[in-house]
Write an enzyme that holds these catalytic residues in place. Structure first.
Site, short mmCIF file in Angstrom:
data_model
loop_
_atom_site.label_atom_id
_atom_site.label_comp_id
_atom_site.label_asym_id
_atom_site.label_seq_id
_atom_site.Cartn_x
_atom_site.Cartn_y
_atom_site.Cartn_z
N THR A 76 0.84 -1.18 0.00
CA THR A 76 0.00 0.00 0.00
C THR A 76 0.88 1.24 0.00
OG1 THR A 76 -2.00 1.00 0.92
CG2 THR A 76 -0.29 0.35 2.49
N GLY A 145 -4.87 -3.01 7.52
CA GLY A 145 -3.78 -3.96 7.71
C GLY A 145 -3.41 -3.99 9.18
N GLY A 156 -3.29 -0.70 11.55
CA GLY A 156 -4.67 -0.25 11.56
C GLY A 156 -5.25 0.03 10.20
N CYS A 174 -2.72 -3.54 -2.67
CA CYS A 174 -3.30 -4.71 -2.01
C CYS A 174 -3.36 -5.93 -2.94
CB CYS A 174 -4.67 -4.40 -1.45
SG CYS A 174 -4.64 -3.07 -0.23
#
Length: 220
Positions: A76, A145, A156, A174
């Site tokens: 990410t 995550g 978080g 992702c």
């Protein structure tokens, strides 16, 4: 009655390794009963993180520093304009159920987005919160995550308020490929939401899902 949770807002972008170090220390203290649970809201300078399920070929172009991290999930992007929320809760004070915790995080984001009349959605087989469009395409607006150690959570969620979306093009976000799937933000949806507006919505929705926060907010 559950213990109140500290709500901390970072004033300046925080380097990733500095954030992880602070988070690890807080999680250790929570585990020992030496600190309160905490939600820490912050921004990072531009960077990519690779979760425990990341695949090397999902890094298309290392435009920014890349950090391997212990959270679940894949690649990410984090950067200015994106609200990152590190959630450090003791699940021993709740249900010791990681799947339930992730579903609560999803519900938190969905409720926060609803304050801006955005319908955030769960999608089977895809982590995070998505926005559907009339043409059938779907864009991710928030990522999740997490990691759990001794039943204390960390890492978080991240909510795209107004980040530079082009920066996501250096990765396969992702691990999800295909023209149908993209990334969006509140700004890209035509909503002039400030980070402060997002924080207010997140705080209100958090208390609805997880319970009371400690009075006031801290700055860090």
């Amino acid at each position: 009655m559950r213990a109140a949770i500290d709500w901390t807002i970072g004033a300046q972008p925080v380097p990733y390794l500095e954030a992880v170090s602070r988070m690890e220390a807080r999680v250790d203290a929570i585990t020992r009963g030496a600190a309160a649970q905490e939600v820490w809201l912050l921004e990072h300078p531009p960077l990519y993180t690779a979760g425990t399920s990341s695949k090397d070929n999902d890094l298309l172009e290392a435009r920014f520093p890349v950090f391997r991290t212990g959270r679940g999930g894949q690649y990410t992007y984090h950067g200015p304009g994106q609200r990152v929320a590190y959630v450090m809760l003791d699940l021993k004070q709740r249900k010791q159920d990681v799947r339930r915790f992730v579903r609560d995080l999803e519900e938190w984001l969905i409720r926060a987005l609803s304050e801006f009349n955005v319908k955030g959605e769960r999608k089977d087989g895809r982590v995070g919160i998505w926005v559907s469009h009339p043409d059938g395409s779907e864009d991710k607006i928030a990522a999740i995550g997490v990691r759990v150690r001794h039943w204390v959570t960390f890492h978080g969620v991240s909510l795209n308020v107004d980040p530079e979306l082009e920066h996501f093009n250096g990765i396969v976000p992702c691990g999800i490929r295909g023209e149908k799937f993209g990334v969006t933000s509140l700004a890209a949806l035509g909503l002039p939401v400030s980070m402060q507006d997002a924080d207010v919505a997140l705080k209100r929705a958090f208390e609805q899902v997880f319970g009371p926060l400690a009075p006031g907010s801290q700055r860090a």
